[in-house]
Design a protein around this motif. Structure first.
Motif, PDB file in Angstrom:
ATOM      1  N   LEU A  66       0.833  -1.201   0.000  1.00 16.13           N
ATOM      2  CA  LEU A  66       0.000   0.000   0.000  1.00 16.13           C
ATOM      3  C   LEU A  66       0.870   1.255   0.000  1.00 16.13           C
ATOM      4  O   LEU A  66       1.664   1.479   0.912  1.00 16.13           O
ATOM      5  CB  LEU A  66      -0.933   0.004   1.211  1.00 16.13           C
ATOM      6  CG  LEU A  66      -1.977   1.117   1.258  1.00 16.13           C
ATOM      7  CD1 LEU A  66      -2.907   1.047   0.054  1.00 16.13           C
ATOM      8  CD2 LEU A  66      -2.772   1.035   2.550  1.00 16.13           C
ATOM      9  N   GLY A  67       0.737   2.051  -1.038  1.00 15.80           N
ATOM     10  CA  GLY A  67       1.550   3.246  -1.162  1.00 15.80           C
ATOM     11  C   GLY A  67       0.750   4.532  -1.185  1.00 15.80           C
ATOM     12  O   GLY A  67       1.301   5.605  -0.987  1.00 15.80           O
ATOM     13  N   SER A  68      -0.581   4.434  -1.414  1.00 19.09           N
ATOM     14  CA  SER A  68      -1.371   5.655  -1.544  1.00 19.09           C
ATOM     15  C   SER A  68      -2.772   5.473  -0.980  1.00 19.09           C
ATOM     16  O   SER A  68      -3.487   4.538  -1.354  1.00 19.09           O
ATOM     17  CB  SER A  68      -1.477   6.040  -3.025  1.00 19.09           C
ATOM     18  OG  SER A  68      -2.340   7.140  -3.201  1.00 19.09           O
ATOM     19  N   VAL A  69      -3.136   6.368  -0.066  1.00 11.94           N
ATOM     20  CA  VAL A  69      -4.503   6.510   0.429  1.00 11.94           C
ATOM     21  C   VAL A  69      -4.827   7.982   0.264  1.00 11.94           C
ATOM     22  O   VAL A  69      -4.163   8.829   0.863  1.00 11.94           O
ATOM     23  CB  VAL A  69      -4.631   6.091   1.911  1.00 11.94           C
ATOM     24  CG1 VAL A  69      -6.043   6.329   2.417  1.00 11.94           C
ATOM     25  CG2 VAL A  69      -4.235   4.629   2.097  1.00 11.94           C
ATOM     26  N   THR A  70      -5.825   8.306  -0.567  1.00 15.59           N
ATOM     27  CA  THR A  70      -6.082   9.713  -0.862  1.00 15.59           C
ATOM     28  C   THR A  70      -6.900  10.420   0.208  1.00 15.59           C
ATOM     29  O   THR A  70      -6.966  11.643   0.216  1.00 15.59           O
ATOM     30  CB  THR A  70      -6.787   9.877  -2.226  1.00 15.59           C
ATOM     31  OG1 THR A  70      -8.028   9.184  -2.192  1.00 15.59           O
ATOM     32  CG2 THR A  70      -5.916   9.355  -3.346  1.00 15.59           C
ATOM     33  N   GLY A  71      -7.490   9.672   1.115  1.00 14.79           N
ATOM     34  CA  GLY A  71      -8.266  10.266   2.198  1.00 14.79           C
ATOM     35  C   GLY A  71      -7.583  10.047   3.534  1.00 14.79           C
ATOM     36  O   GLY A  71      -6.358   9.989   3.627  1.00 14.79           O
ATOM     37  N   ASN A  72      -8.377   9.903   4.556  1.00 13.07           N
ATOM     38  CA  ASN A  72      -7.881   9.680   5.908  1.00 13.07           C
ATOM     39  C   ASN A  72      -7.581   8.218   6.166  1.00 13.07           C
ATOM     40  O   ASN A  72      -8.207   7.337   5.586  1.00 13.07           O
ATOM     41  CB  ASN A  72      -8.920  10.142   6.938  1.00 13.07           C
ATOM     42  CG  ASN A  72      -9.187  11.626   6.862  1.00 13.07           C
ATOM     43  OD1 ASN A  72      -8.276  12.408   6.664  1.00 13.07           O
ATOM     44  ND2 ASN A  72     -10.439  12.009   7.017  1.00 13.07           N
ATOM     45  N   VAL A  73      -6.639   7.979   7.062  1.00 10.87           N
ATOM     46  CA  VAL A  73      -6.369   6.643   7.583  1.00 10.87           C
ATOM     47  C   VAL A  73      -6.718   6.691   9.063  1.00 10.87           C
ATOM     48  O   VAL A  73      -6.162   7.491   9.804  1.00 10.87           O
ATOM     49  CB  VAL A  73      -4.894   6.232   7.402  1.00 10.87           C
ATOM     50  CG1 VAL A  73      -4.632   4.887   8.059  1.00 10.87           C
ATOM     51  CG2 VAL A  73      -4.531   6.194   5.927  1.00 10.87           C
ATOM     52  N   GLU A  74      -7.678   5.852   9.462  1.00 14.19           N
ATOM     53  CA  GLU A  74      -8.093   5.794  10.860  1.00 14.19           C
ATOM     54  C   GLU A  74      -7.978   4.365  11.363  1.00 14.19           C
ATOM     55  O   GLU A  74      -8.575   3.459  10.801  1.00 14.19           O
ATOM     56  CB  GLU A  74      -9.536   6.263  11.029  1.00 14.19           C
ATOM     57  CG  GLU A  74      -9.769   7.710  10.707  1.00 14.19           C
ATOM     58  CD  GLU A  74     -11.204   8.142  10.941  1.00 14.19           C
ATOM     59  OE1 GLU A  74     -11.871   7.569  11.842  1.00 14.19           O
ATOM     60  OE2 GLU A  74     -11.662   9.030  10.211  1.00 14.19           O
ATOM     61  N   VAL A  75      -7.192   4.191  12.404  1.00 16.99           N
ATOM     62  CA  VAL A  75      -7.045   2.886  13.076  1.00 16.99           C
ATOM     63  C   VAL A  75      -7.290   3.167  14.542  1.00 16.99           C
ATOM     64  O   VAL A  75      -6.504   3.875  15.186  1.00 16.99           O
ATOM     65  CB  VAL A  75      -5.638   2.281  12.847  1.00 16.99           C
ATOM     66  CG1 VAL A  75      -5.509   0.955  13.585  1.00 16.99           C
ATOM     67  CG2 VAL A  75      -5.376   2.097  11.351  1.00 16.99           C
ATOM     68  N   ARG A  76      -8.395   2.617  15.097  1.00 11.38           N
ATOM     69  CA  ARG A  76      -8.741   2.915  16.476  1.00 11.38           C
ATOM     70  C   ARG A  76      -9.650   1.845  17.074  1.00 11.38           C
ATOM     71  O   ARG A  76     -10.208   1.034  16.345  1.00 11.38           O
ATOM     72  CB  ARG A  76      -9.401   4.290  16.591  1.00 11.38           C
ATOM     73  CG  ARG A  76     -10.644   4.450  15.762  1.00 11.38           C
ATOM     74  CD  ARG A  76     -11.175   5.885  15.829  1.00 11.38           C
ATOM     75  NE  ARG A  76     -12.131   6.159  14.793  1.00 11.38           N
ATOM     76  CZ  ARG A  76     -13.442   5.977  14.899  1.00 11.38           C
ATOM     77  NH1 ARG A  76     -13.955   5.497  16.016  1.00 11.38           N
ATOM     78  NH2 ARG A  76     -14.237   6.251  13.905  1.00 11.38           N
ATOM     79  N   ASN A  77      -9.740   1.864  18.384  1.00  6.78           N
ATOM     80  CA  ASN A  77     -10.607   0.948  19.127  1.00  6.78           C
ATOM     81  C   ASN A  77     -10.337  -0.524  18.792  1.00  6.78           C
ATOM     82  O   ASN A  77     -11.240  -1.281  18.479  1.00  6.78           O
ATOM     83  CB  ASN A  77     -12.083   1.260  18.915  1.00  6.78           C
ATOM     84  CG  ASN A  77     -12.478   2.620  19.427  1.00  6.78           C
ATOM     85  OD1 ASN A  77     -11.841   3.151  20.333  1.00  6.78           O
ATOM     86  ND2 ASN A  77     -13.504   3.204  18.858  1.00  6.78           N
ATOM     87  N   LEU A  78      -9.066  -0.899  18.832  1.00  7.23           N
ATOM     88  CA  LEU A  78      -8.664  -2.274  18.580  1.00  7.23           C
ATOM     89  C   LEU A  78      -8.090  -2.818  19.876  1.00  7.23           C
ATOM     90  O   LEU A  78      -6.896  -2.713  20.133  1.00  7.23           O
ATOM     91  CB  LEU A  78      -7.643  -2.338  17.443  1.00  7.23           C
ATOM     92  CG  LEU A  78      -8.078  -1.700  16.118  1.00  7.23           C
ATOM     93  CD1 LEU A  78      -6.952  -1.728  15.115  1.00  7.23           C
ATOM     94  CD2 LEU A  78      -9.315  -2.373  15.555  1.00  7.23           C
ATOM     95  N   GLY A  79      -8.940  -3.394  20.702  1.00 13.03           N
ATOM     96  CA  GLY A  79      -8.566  -3.785  22.046  1.00 13.03           C
ATOM     97  C   GLY A  79      -7.384  -4.732  22.145  1.00 13.03           C
ATOM     98  O   GLY A  79      -6.581  -4.633  23.075  1.00 13.03           O
ATOM     99  N   ALA A  80      -7.218  -5.651  21.213  1.00 12.53           N
ATOM    100  CA  ALA A  80      -6.134  -6.641  21.297  1.00 12.53           C
ATOM    101  C   ALA A  80      -4.841  -6.162  20.653  1.00 12.53           C
ATOM    102  O   ALA A  80      -3.800  -6.768  20.828  1.00 12.53           O
ATOM    103  CB  ALA A  80      -6.588  -7.951  20.651  1.00 12.53           C
ATOM    104  N   LEU A  81      -4.878  -5.075  19.921  1.00 16.92           N
ATOM    105  CA  LEU A  81      -3.704  -4.555  19.227  1.00 16.92           C
ATOM    106  C   LEU A  81      -3.052  -3.488  20.090  1.00 16.92           C
ATOM    107  O   LEU A  81      -3.529  -2.369  20.191  1.00 16.92           O
ATOM    108  CB  LEU A  81      -4.082  -3.979  17.878  1.00 16.92           C
ATOM    109  CG  LEU A  81      -2.961  -3.513  16.966  1.00 16.92           C
ATOM    110  CD1 LEU A  81      -2.090  -4.688  16.552  1.00 16.92           C
ATOM    111  CD2 LEU A  81      -3.508  -2.829  15.743  1.00 16.92           C
ATOM    112  N   LEU A  82      -1.972  -3.855  20.736  1.00 18.51           N
ATOM    113  CA  LEU A  82      -1.294  -2.919  21.639  1.00 18.51           C
ATOM    114  C   LEU A  82       0.109  -2.655  21.175  1.00 18.51           C
ATOM    115  O   LEU A  82       0.777  -3.427  20.654  1.00 18.51           O
ATOM    116  CB  LEU A  82      -1.286  -3.457  23.056  1.00 18.51           C
ATOM    117  CG  LEU A  82      -2.658  -3.698  23.664  1.00 18.51           C
ATOM    118  CD1 LEU A  82      -2.517  -4.371  25.021  1.00 18.51           C
ATOM    119  CD2 LEU A  82      -3.425  -2.397  23.801  1.00 18.51           C
TER     120      LEU A  82
END
Length: 82
Positions: A66-82
């Motif tokens: 993945l090299g291009s996202v033209t909008g926002n990138v949101e990663v949140r509320n992932l309880g097991a991913l610390l």
């Protein structure tokens, strides 16, 4: 592309041949999802990339190309991913 609200889904590992998405990619509220490993060929998302409220998601490792996202990138509320 929306992948949302599937309580049976455990892994996403079948989209390796997908190269681009003309619109957003939303992976949300899949409460048994533990791994996103299947977007290895994805190079472009032509909007937002949203990954949230997947409570058991332990890793996000399927976006190596993945090299291009033209909008926002949101990663949140992932309880097991610390």
């Amino acid at each position: 592309m929306q992948i949302s609200g599937n309580g049976e889904l455990r892994t996403l590992d079948t989209f390796d041949s997908l190269q681009s998405i003309d619109g957003r990619l939303e992976i949300t509220s899949n409460h048994n999802l533990t791994s996103i490993a299947g977007f290895g060929g994805l190079t472009t998302v032509d909007s937002n990339l949203l990954i949230y409220t997947n409570n058991t998601l332990a890793q996000i490792d399927g976006f190596a190309s993945l090299g291009s996202v033209t909008g926002n990138v949101e990663v949140r509320n992932l309880g097991a991913l610390l």
